[in-house]
Write an enzyme that holds these catalytic residues in place. Structure first.
Site, PDB file in Angstrom:
ATOM      1  N   TYR A 174     -23.967  21.578  35.709  1.00 18.61           N
ATOM      2  CA  TYR A 174     -23.038  22.705  35.837  1.00 18.61           C
ATOM      3  C   TYR A 174     -21.597  22.250  35.587  1.00 18.61           C
ATOM      4  CZ  TYR A 174     -19.850  25.884  38.228  1.00 18.61           C
ATOM      5  OH  TYR A 174     -18.780  26.687  38.537  1.00 18.61           O
TER       6      TYR A 174
ATOM      7  N   GLN B   8      -6.546  32.317  41.122  1.00 19.72           N
ATOM      8  CA  GLN B   8      -6.934  32.503  39.710  1.00 19.72           C
ATOM      9  C   GLN B   8      -7.720  33.786  39.574  1.00 19.72           C
ATOM     10  OE1 GLN B   8     -10.500  31.745  38.609  1.00 19.72           O
ATOM     11  NE2 GLN B   8      -9.971  32.816  36.709  1.00 19.72           N
TER      12      GLN B   8
ATOM     13  N   TYR C 131     -10.165  36.071  37.371  1.00 17.02           N
ATOM     14  CA  TYR C 131     -10.994  36.548  36.263  1.00 17.02           C
ATOM     15  C   TYR C 131     -10.856  38.042  36.373  1.00 17.02           C
ATOM     16  CZ  TYR C 131     -13.273  32.137  34.992  1.00 17.02           C
ATOM     17  OH  TYR C 131     -13.532  30.887  34.539  1.00 17.02           O
TER      18      TYR C 131
ATOM     19  N   THR D  53      -6.838  33.952  33.944  1.00 15.69           N
ATOM     20  CA  THR D  53      -7.566  33.174  32.936  1.00 15.69           C
ATOM     21  C   THR D  53      -8.037  34.095  31.826  1.00 15.69           C
ATOM     22  OG1 THR D  53      -8.245  31.575  34.574  1.00 15.69           O
ATOM     23  CG2 THR D  53      -9.538  31.631  32.543  1.00 15.69           C
TER      24      THR D  53
ATOM     25  N   LYS E 251      -3.609  31.567  31.777  1.00 18.99           N
ATOM     26  CA  LYS E 251      -4.333  30.303  31.600  1.00 18.99           C
ATOM     27  C   LYS E 251      -5.273  30.414  30.406  1.00 18.99           C
ATOM     28  CE  LYS E 251      -7.409  27.142  34.128  1.00 18.99           C
ATOM     29  NZ  LYS E 251      -8.753  27.404  33.612  1.00 18.99           N
TER      30      LYS E 251
ATOM     31  N   HIS F 121     -10.142  25.278  28.710  1.00 16.20           N
ATOM     32  CA  HIS F 121     -11.166  25.396  29.743  1.00 16.20           C
ATOM     33  C   HIS F 121     -11.989  24.099  29.836  1.00 16.20           C
ATOM     34  CE1 HIS F 121     -12.625  28.959  32.153  1.00 16.20           C
ATOM     35  NE2 HIS F 121     -13.581  28.106  32.460  1.00 16.20           N
TER      36      HIS F 121
ATOM     37  N   ASP G 279      -3.956  21.548  31.064  1.00 19.96           N
ATOM     38  CA  ASP G 279      -5.192  20.908  31.541  1.00 19.96           C
ATOM     39  C   ASP G 279      -6.160  20.736  30.386  1.00 19.96           C
ATOM     40  OD1 ASP G 279      -7.125  23.041  31.214  1.00 19.96           O
ATOM     41  OD2 ASP G 279      -6.780  23.751  33.244  1.00 19.96           O
ATOM     42  N   SER G 280      -7.258  20.095  30.670  1.00 17.66           N
ATOM     43  CA  SER G 280      -8.383  19.827  29.755  1.00 17.66           C
ATOM     44  C   SER G 280      -8.393  18.363  29.322  1.00 17.66           C
ATOM     45  CB  SER G 280      -8.389  20.736  28.528  1.00 17.66           C
ATOM     46  OG  SER G 280      -8.567  22.093  28.940  1.00 17.66           O
ATOM     47  N   GLY G 281      -9.115  17.574  30.084  1.00 12.18           N
ATOM     48  CA  GLY G 281      -9.305  16.176  29.725  1.00 12.18           C
ATOM     49  C   GLY G 281      -8.497  15.178  30.526  1.00 12.18           C
ATOM     50  N   VAL G 282      -7.662  15.655  31.452  1.00 10.14           N
ATOM     51  CA  VAL G 282      -6.848  14.716  32.240  1.00 10.14           C
ATOM     52  C   VAL G 282      -7.745  13.945  33.213  1.00 10.14           C
ATOM     53  CG1 VAL G 282      -5.029  14.529  33.980  1.00 10.14           C
ATOM     54  CG2 VAL G 282      -4.785  16.139  32.069  1.00 10.14           C
ATOM     55  N   ARG G 283      -7.712  12.638  33.102  1.00 14.19           N
ATOM     56  CA  ARG G 283      -8.556  11.797  33.958  1.00 14.19           C
ATOM     57  C   ARG G 283      -7.789  10.705  34.679  1.00 14.19           C
ATOM     58  NH1 ARG G 283     -10.850  15.519  33.118  1.00 14.19           N
ATOM     59  NH2 ARG G 283     -12.861  15.924  32.163  1.00 14.19           N
TER      60      ARG G 283
ATOM     61  N   GLY H  31      -9.661  19.391  36.711  1.00 10.60           N
ATOM     62  CA  GLY H  31     -10.855  20.125  37.114  1.00 10.60           C
ATOM     63  C   GLY H  31     -11.998  19.200  37.494  1.00 10.60           C
TER      64      GLY H  31
HETATM   65  C1  FNR Z   1     -13.977  25.494  35.320  1.00  8.75           C
HETATM   66  N1  FNR Z   1     -12.815  26.148  34.917  1.00  8.75           N
HETATM   67  C2  FNR Z   1     -12.503  27.371  35.454  1.00  8.75           C
HETATM   68  N2  FNR Z   1     -11.345  28.001  35.108  1.00  8.75           N
HETATM   69  C3  FNR Z   1     -10.991  29.177  35.673  1.00  8.75           C
HETATM   70  O1  FNR Z   1      -9.935  29.701  35.355  1.00  8.75           O
HETATM   71  N3  FNR Z   1     -11.820  29.757  36.605  1.00  8.75           N
HETATM   72  C4  FNR Z   1     -12.999  29.205  36.985  1.00  8.75           C
HETATM   73  O2  FNR Z   1     -13.706  29.741  37.818  1.00  8.75           O
HETATM   74  C5  FNR Z   1     -13.371  27.992  36.383  1.00  8.75           C
HETATM   75  N4  FNR Z   1     -14.569  27.400  36.686  1.00  8.75           N
HETATM   76  C6  FNR Z   1     -14.867  26.139  36.196  1.00  8.75           C
HETATM   77  C7  FNR Z   1     -16.038  25.515  36.604  1.00  8.75           C
HETATM   78  C8  FNR Z   1     -16.309  24.222  36.184  1.00  8.75           C
HETATM   79  C9  FNR Z   1     -17.540  23.543  36.654  1.00  8.75           C
HETATM   80  C10 FNR Z   1     -15.397  23.553  35.319  1.00  8.75           C
HETATM   81  C11 FNR Z   1     -15.636  22.138  34.883  1.00  8.75           C
HETATM   82  C12 FNR Z   1     -14.262  24.188  34.893  1.00  8.75           C
HETATM   83  C13 FNR Z   1     -11.849  25.477  34.027  1.00  8.75           C
HETATM   84  C14 FNR Z   1     -10.859  24.641  34.825  1.00  8.75           C
HETATM   85  O3  FNR Z   1      -9.973  25.458  35.566  1.00  8.75           O
HETATM   86  C15 FNR Z   1     -10.008  23.737  33.942  1.00  8.75           C
HETATM   87  O4  FNR Z   1      -9.417  24.502  32.909  1.00  8.75           O
HETATM   88  C16 FNR Z   1     -10.822  22.616  33.318  1.00  8.75           C
HETATM   89  O5  FNR Z   1     -11.752  22.097  34.226  1.00  8.75           O
HETATM   90  C17 FNR Z   1      -9.858  21.511  32.879  1.00  8.75           C
HETATM   91  O6  FNR Z   1     -10.516  20.496  32.229  1.00  8.75           O
HETATM   92  P1  FNR Z   1     -11.023  19.151  32.956  1.00  8.75           P
HETATM   93  O7  FNR Z   1      -9.926  18.689  33.916  1.00  8.75           O
HETATM   94  O8  FNR Z   1     -12.265  19.508  33.673  1.00  8.75           O
HETATM   95  O9  FNR Z   1     -11.247  18.245  31.820  1.00  8.75           O
END
Ligand code: FNR
Length: 380
Positions: free
Chosen positions: A37, A141, A143, A169, A251, A275, A306-310, A329
């Site tokens: 997941y 956040q 939806y 988002t 977002k 995402h 965000d996206s890929g920050v580790r 995330g």
């Molecule tokens: C998410 N993300 C996400 N974004 C959002 O706006 N609402 C949400 O409910 C979720 N749910 C969600 C579940 C899971 C399992 C993941 C991995 C991601 C996206 C999240 O907010 C974020 O944009 C990413 O996770 C950033 O990337 P990294 O840090 O996971 O690489």
């Protein structure tokens, strides 16, 4: 220093301090349902790989002899003073990872004054998470539900529960094509389904013919029917702006024109994000989109990333490319799955400690002076 001093007594950290290794540990320790997941991506994962590659292509140029003995990570984001340019990204249905779910993650964030962004699709009602956080900084956040009454009700509840900023988002009006979830028929997701905010919502419940307990299937259908709305377009934002008087951030923005439109629509900020690679396979890497969005935003918007920050150096690179702060995330979701609240705390502390060191070694006493001049681009 703490790790070093503990080490003198033979104690080593329970989780890896290289957060890129959390994923492999999570794969070994958590079941395929929870791991899949969180790890899941759109398509074959090309966007998630591109996110990493784009960050890796930038290299930091260290500086010496700049008196960095006093360092301060604090920044102002959306009018709030934060101890560091970091927030926990909204991640839905955290009960899949740990029984204490969002509450544990939010507590860990609150203990370090790091803002926690609660997902609309959380497995814990927003009021309960708020209660667990005391007066610590929290953002909600959205939806954006199809039903305007439910939308309004969510905004009213979030405001009343002390969420100060709204993150809308926009990259998820439909879920992306995610083979890991599809192959498991969304079973882990459905078991921990993120309906808590809906099933506690008077406007949502008013739309049901029977109470949830009497007809759970109809309730679930009602939830799925209103969860996303691909018919939304820019003029619809006026509705949200009208009903939310705090900072509002979009977002999932990757195109500079969308950033301009966000500013025109009276938004306060954007999160440059794909995402985490979960929505569009083959998407532009978030770090490649970032400087273009920053330029389009000018001083009209706060740009987050965000996206890929580790790692701490990833945070540094995002700041250098113009982000005011970053969200993470997956790392904290894995931390939560592995060690609950303590695991999330570990992730936050590692990121902040590493960022502090990278900043100092790159010759900066704080995030404010970091610029694109601190980076060079590596051509493979
Ligand atoms: C998410 N993300 C996400 N974004 C959002 O706006 N609402 C949400 O409910 C979720 N749910 C969600 C579940 C899971 C399992 C993941 C991995 C991601 C996206 C999240 O907010 C974020 O944009 C990413 O996770 C950033 O990337 P990294 O840090 O996971 O690489």
């Amino acid at each position: 220093y703490e790790i070093y001093l503990n080490g003198l007594t033979g104690a080593v950290p329970r989780l890896p301090t290289d957060l890129t290794r959390l994923e492999e540990l999570a794969e070994r320790m958590l079941g395929p349902g929870p791991f899949g997941y969180v790890a899941g991506n759109a398509g074959s994962g090309s966007t998630a790989r591109a996110n990493r590659a784009a960050l890796d292509r930038w290299r930091i140029v260290p500086r010496v002899l700049r008196d960095v003995h006093r360092r301060d990570l604090s920044v102002e984001v959306l009018g709030r003073p934060l101890p560091a340019p970091l927030a926990l990204a909204p991640v839905g249905v955290l009960s899949i990872m740990h029984a204490e779910a969002e509450t544990a993650a939010a507590r860990a964030a609150a203990a370090r004054d790091v803002p926690f962004i609660l997902s609309s699709a959380s497995s814990t009602p927003m009021e309960r998470v708020a209660e667990a956080m005391g007066d610590a900084e929290r953002w909600f956040q959205l939806y954006w539900p199809k039903d305007p009454d439910v939308t309004r009700s969510f905004l009213d509840r979030a405001k009343a529960a002390g969420y100060t900023a709204l993150f809308v988002t926009l990259d998820t009006p439909m879920l992306g094509w995610r083979p890991r979830d599809l192959d498991q028929a969304y079973l882990p997701f459905l078991h921990g389904v993120g309906t808590a905010n809906y099933y506690t919502d008077p406007a949502f419940l008013a739309g049901l013919a029977k109470p949830v307990r009497e007809d759970p299937e109809a309730a679930l259908r009602h939830f799925l029917g209103m969860f996303g709305d691909p018919a939304k377009s820019w003029p619809d934002l006026a509705f949200l702006r009208e009903h939310w008087d705090g900072p509002m951030v979009l977002k999932g923005v990757l195109h500079p024109d969308d950033a301009r439109r966000a500013a025109d629509a009276g938004m306060d900020g954007v999160v440059v994000s794909n995402h985490g690679g979960r929505q569009v396979a083959g998407s532009v890497a978030a770090a490649d989109a970032l400087p273009h969005v920053v330029q389009a935003a000018g001083d009209r918007l706060t740009v987050l990333f965000d996206s890929g920050v580790r790692t701490g150096d990833d945070v540094f690179k995002a700041l250098a490319l113009g982000a005011r702060a970053v969200l993470v995330g997956r790392p904290y979701a894995y931390g939560l799955g592995l060690e609950g609240q303590a695991g999330v705390d570990h992730v936050i502390r590692c990121l902040l400690a590493e960022l502090d060191l990278v900043l100092g070694l790159a010759g900066h006493a704080g995030p404010g002076s970091v610029t694109s001049g601190d980076l060079v681009r590596e051509f493979a």
